[in-house]
Design a protein around this motif. Structure first.
Motif, PDB file in Angstrom:
ATOM      1  N   GLY A 152       0.850  -1.184   0.000  1.00 38.21           N
ATOM      2  CA  GLY A 152       0.000   0.000   0.000  1.00 38.21           C
ATOM      3  C   GLY A 152       0.884   1.232   0.000  1.00 38.21           C
ATOM      4  N   LYS A 153       0.507   2.205   0.755  1.00 36.95           N
ATOM      5  CA  LYS A 153       1.306   3.427   0.860  1.00 36.95           C
ATOM      6  C   LYS A 153       2.064   3.469   2.185  1.00 36.95           C
ATOM      7  CE  LYS A 153      -1.687   5.932  -2.206  1.00 36.95           C
ATOM      8  NZ  LYS A 153      -2.495   7.099  -2.468  1.00 36.95           N
ATOM      9  N   SER A 154       2.207   2.301   2.806  1.00 40.50           N
ATOM     10  CA  SER A 154       2.858   2.212   4.110  1.00 40.50           C
ATOM     11  C   SER A 154       4.365   2.407   3.994  1.00 40.50           C
ATOM     12  CB  SER A 154       2.574   0.841   4.728  1.00 40.50           C
ATOM     13  OG  SER A 154       3.180   0.739   5.998  1.00 40.50           O
ATOM     14  N   ALA A 155       4.917   3.004   5.017  1.00 39.53           N
ATOM     15  CA  ALA A 155       6.375   3.094   5.122  1.00 39.53           C
ATOM     16  C   ALA A 155       6.921   1.734   5.541  1.00 39.53           C
ATOM     17  CB  ALA A 155       6.761   4.141   6.165  1.00 39.53           C
ATOM     18  N   ALA A 156       8.119   1.421   5.112  1.00 37.98           N
ATOM     19  CA  ALA A 156       8.844   0.273   5.664  1.00 37.98           C
ATOM     20  C   ALA A 156       9.212   0.662   7.085  1.00 37.98           C
ATOM     21  CB  ALA A 156      10.087  -0.011   4.831  1.00 37.98           C
ATOM     22  N   GLY A 157       9.047  -0.256   8.044  1.00 34.10           N
ATOM     23  CA  GLY A 157       9.356   0.179   9.390  1.00 34.10           C
ATOM     24  C   GLY A 157       9.244  -0.866  10.476  1.00 34.10           C
ATOM     25  N   PHE A 158       9.116  -0.352  11.713  1.00 33.95           N
ATOM     26  CA  PHE A 158       9.085  -1.141  12.939  1.00 33.95           C
ATOM     27  C   PHE A 158       8.382  -0.317  14.009  1.00 33.95           C
ATOM     28  CE2 PHE A 158      13.033   1.248  12.795  1.00 33.95           C
ATOM     29  CZ  PHE A 158      13.120   1.820  14.042  1.00 33.95           C
ATOM     30  N   ALA A 159       8.215  -0.910  15.186  1.00 38.20           N
ATOM     31  CA  ALA A 159       7.578  -0.206  16.307  1.00 38.20           C
ATOM     32  C   ALA A 159       8.404  -0.420  17.572  1.00 38.20           C
ATOM     33  CB  ALA A 159       6.153  -0.713  16.516  1.00 38.20           C
ATOM     34  N   VAL A 160       8.184   0.442  18.544  1.00 39.99           N
ATOM     35  CA  VAL A 160       8.800   0.310  19.866  1.00 39.99           C
ATOM     36  C   VAL A 160       7.704   0.500  20.907  1.00 39.99           C
ATOM     37  CG1 VAL A 160      10.451   1.308  21.508  1.00 39.99           C
ATOM     38  CG2 VAL A 160      11.069   1.107  19.087  1.00 39.99           C
ATOM     39  N   TYR A 161       7.671  -0.412  21.897  1.00 42.01           N
ATOM     40  CA  TYR A 161       6.725  -0.339  22.999  1.00 42.01           C
ATOM     41  C   TYR A 161       7.504  -0.160  24.298  1.00 42.01           C
ATOM     42  CZ  TYR A 161       3.564  -1.676  26.714  1.00 42.01           C
ATOM     43  OH  TYR A 161       2.833  -1.675  27.881  1.00 42.01           O
ATOM     44  N   GLU A 162       7.080   0.809  25.113  1.00 45.54           N
ATOM     45  CA  GLU A 162       7.658   0.977  26.442  1.00 45.54           C
ATOM     46  C   GLU A 162       6.654   1.652  27.355  1.00 45.54           C
ATOM     47  OE1 GLU A 162      11.738   2.534  28.583  1.00 45.54           O
ATOM     48  OE2 GLU A 162      11.025   3.669  26.855  1.00 45.54           O
ATOM     49  N   SER A 163       6.385   1.034  28.487  1.00 47.61           N
ATOM     50  CA  SER A 163       5.550   1.621  29.550  1.00 47.61           C
ATOM     51  C   SER A 163       4.228   2.182  29.030  1.00 47.61           C
ATOM     52  CB  SER A 163       6.332   2.724  30.273  1.00 47.61           C
ATOM     53  OG  SER A 163       7.505   2.191  30.836  1.00 47.61           O
ATOM     54  N   GLY A 164       3.521   1.385  28.234  1.00 49.18           N
ATOM     55  CA  GLY A 164       2.221   1.811  27.750  1.00 49.18           C
ATOM     56  C   GLY A 164       2.251   2.801  26.612  1.00 49.18           C
ATOM     57  N   ARG A 165       3.372   2.985  25.975  1.00 48.25           N
ATOM     58  CA  ARG A 165       3.536   3.908  24.848  1.00 48.25           C
ATOM     59  C   ARG A 165       4.062   3.130  23.659  1.00 48.25           C
ATOM     60  NH1 ARG A 165       8.468   7.058  24.102  1.00 48.25           N
ATOM     61  NH2 ARG A 165       8.130   8.460  22.363  1.00 48.25           N
ATOM     62  N   ILE A 166       3.422   3.290  22.492  1.00 51.92           N
ATOM     63  CA  ILE A 166       3.872   2.636  21.267  1.00 51.92           C
ATOM     64  C   ILE A 166       4.206   3.712  20.247  1.00 51.92           C
ATOM     65  CG2 ILE A 166       3.299   1.037  19.403  1.00 51.92           C
ATOM     66  CD1 ILE A 166       1.158  -0.169  21.268  1.00 51.92           C
ATOM     67  N   CYS A 167       5.358   3.552  19.596  1.00 54.09           N
ATOM     68  CA  CYS A 167       5.780   4.460  18.536  1.00 54.09           C
ATOM     69  C   CYS A 167       6.050   3.668  17.262  1.00 54.09           C
ATOM     70  CB  CYS A 167       7.052   5.216  18.923  1.00 54.09           C
ATOM     71  SG  CYS A 167       6.878   6.242  20.389  1.00 54.09           S
ATOM     72  N   LEU A 168       5.555   4.169  16.142  1.00 53.49           N
ATOM     73  CA  LEU A 168       5.888   3.610  14.839  1.00 53.49           C
ATOM     74  C   LEU A 168       7.033   4.409  14.243  1.00 53.49           C
ATOM     75  CD1 LEU A 168       2.491   2.961  12.976  1.00 53.49           C
ATOM     76  CD2 LEU A 168       4.040   1.277  13.970  1.00 53.49           C
ATOM     77  N   TYR A 169       7.960   3.697  13.600  1.00 50.00           N
ATOM     78  CA  TYR A 169       9.124   4.317  12.955  1.00 50.00           C
ATOM     79  C   TYR A 169       9.212   3.856  11.511  1.00 50.00           C
ATOM     80  CZ  TYR A 169      10.974   5.416  17.613  1.00 50.00           C
ATOM     81  OH  TYR A 169      11.151   5.897  18.883  1.00 50.00           O
ATOM     82  N   ASN A 170       9.845   4.672  10.680  1.00 49.32           N
ATOM     83  CA  ASN A 170      10.201   4.205   9.345  1.00 49.32           C
ATOM     84  C   ASN A 170      11.636   3.692   9.384  1.00 49.32           C
ATOM     85  OD1 ASN A 170      11.975   6.414   9.045  1.00 49.32           O
ATOM     86  ND2 ASN A 170      10.532   7.595   7.808  1.00 49.32           N
ATOM     87  N   MET A 171      12.109   3.157   8.275  1.00 50.04           N
ATOM     88  CA  MET A 171      13.446   2.556   8.243  1.00 50.04           C
ATOM     89  C   MET A 171      14.576   3.588   8.164  1.00 50.04           C
ATOM     90  SD  MET A 171      13.260  -0.591   8.923  1.00 50.04           S
ATOM     91  CE  MET A 171      14.815  -1.340   8.402  1.00 50.04           C
ATOM     92  N   ASP A 172      14.217   4.870   8.226  1.00 47.62           N
ATOM     93  CA  ASP A 172      15.225   5.916   8.399  1.00 47.62           C
ATOM     94  C   ASP A 172      15.357   6.275   9.880  1.00 47.62           C
ATOM     95  OD1 ASP A 172      15.860   6.158   5.655  1.00 47.62           O
ATOM     96  OD2 ASP A 172      14.113   7.467   5.344  1.00 47.62           O
TER      97      ASP A 172
END
Length: 184
Positions: A152-172
């Protein structure tokens, strides 16, 4: 505990190398692999840097920190190459009262959730499309996407979870989205 969450590496050594480097740079304690680790599958093109043997060797260096579940492209042959278990369809984690269910997305998915409640988190991959939302029922859904074969139009990436907080990142390594878990 800080969790590095990724899915759908599909045997790309270059993507796996970058993921491990980001995991280290972000000081994550554990890696959650949501399946489709070594094989690219018959529906996908060969990913950039496709080298499942080297990908397995690299991930094996992190084996004590990996929590993994099986994807639809993972097999017993893949398990023979990996020194950490990948053959279960789900993994459960409890982090300071937050119940986290991890699944590739081909058995359970955002459209077919197992029994979950408000304040729970569901991590899944499979679609190769990043997603980070909270349902009206208070369940947080996160798909980290694929680091090598985004769709789709999604970025290549990953996520990080810590203490009830989730962040999505791209491969940059750029943070794209953030959400706090809604707890009861």
């Amino acid at each position: 505990m800080k969790y590095f969450v990724c899915s759908d590496i599909h045997g790309s050594f270059s993507a796996a190398r970058r993921l491990v480097d980001y995991c280290t740079a972000l000081a994550c304690n554990k890696i959650i692999l949501l399946g489709d680790i070594l094989y690219h599958g018959p529906r996908n093109p060969l990913p950039e840097g496709y080298n499942p043997k080297e990908t397995a060797s690299l991930l094996n260096t992190c084996k004590q920190n990996i929590i993994a579940c099986r994807g639809n492209c993972d097999s017993e042959v893949d398990q023979m190459m990996l020194e950490f278990p990948i053959m279960c369809d789900t993994a459960f984690i409890c982090d300071n009262g937050v119940r986290i269910l991890c699944s590739h997305g081909h058995v359970f998915s955002p459209e077919k959730l197992p029994p979950m409640g408000s304040g729970d988190v569901f991590f899944s991959g499979h679609t190769h499309i990043q997603q980070l939302v909270c349902t009206p029922d208070g369940i947080t859904l996160c798909n980290p996407g694929s680091p090598v074969l985004p769709k789709g139009k999604s970025a290549a990436g990953f996520a990080v979870y810590e203490s009830g907080r989730i962040c999505l990142y791209n491969m940059d390594g750029i943070q794209l989205e953030e959400i706090r878990i809604q707890t009861v």
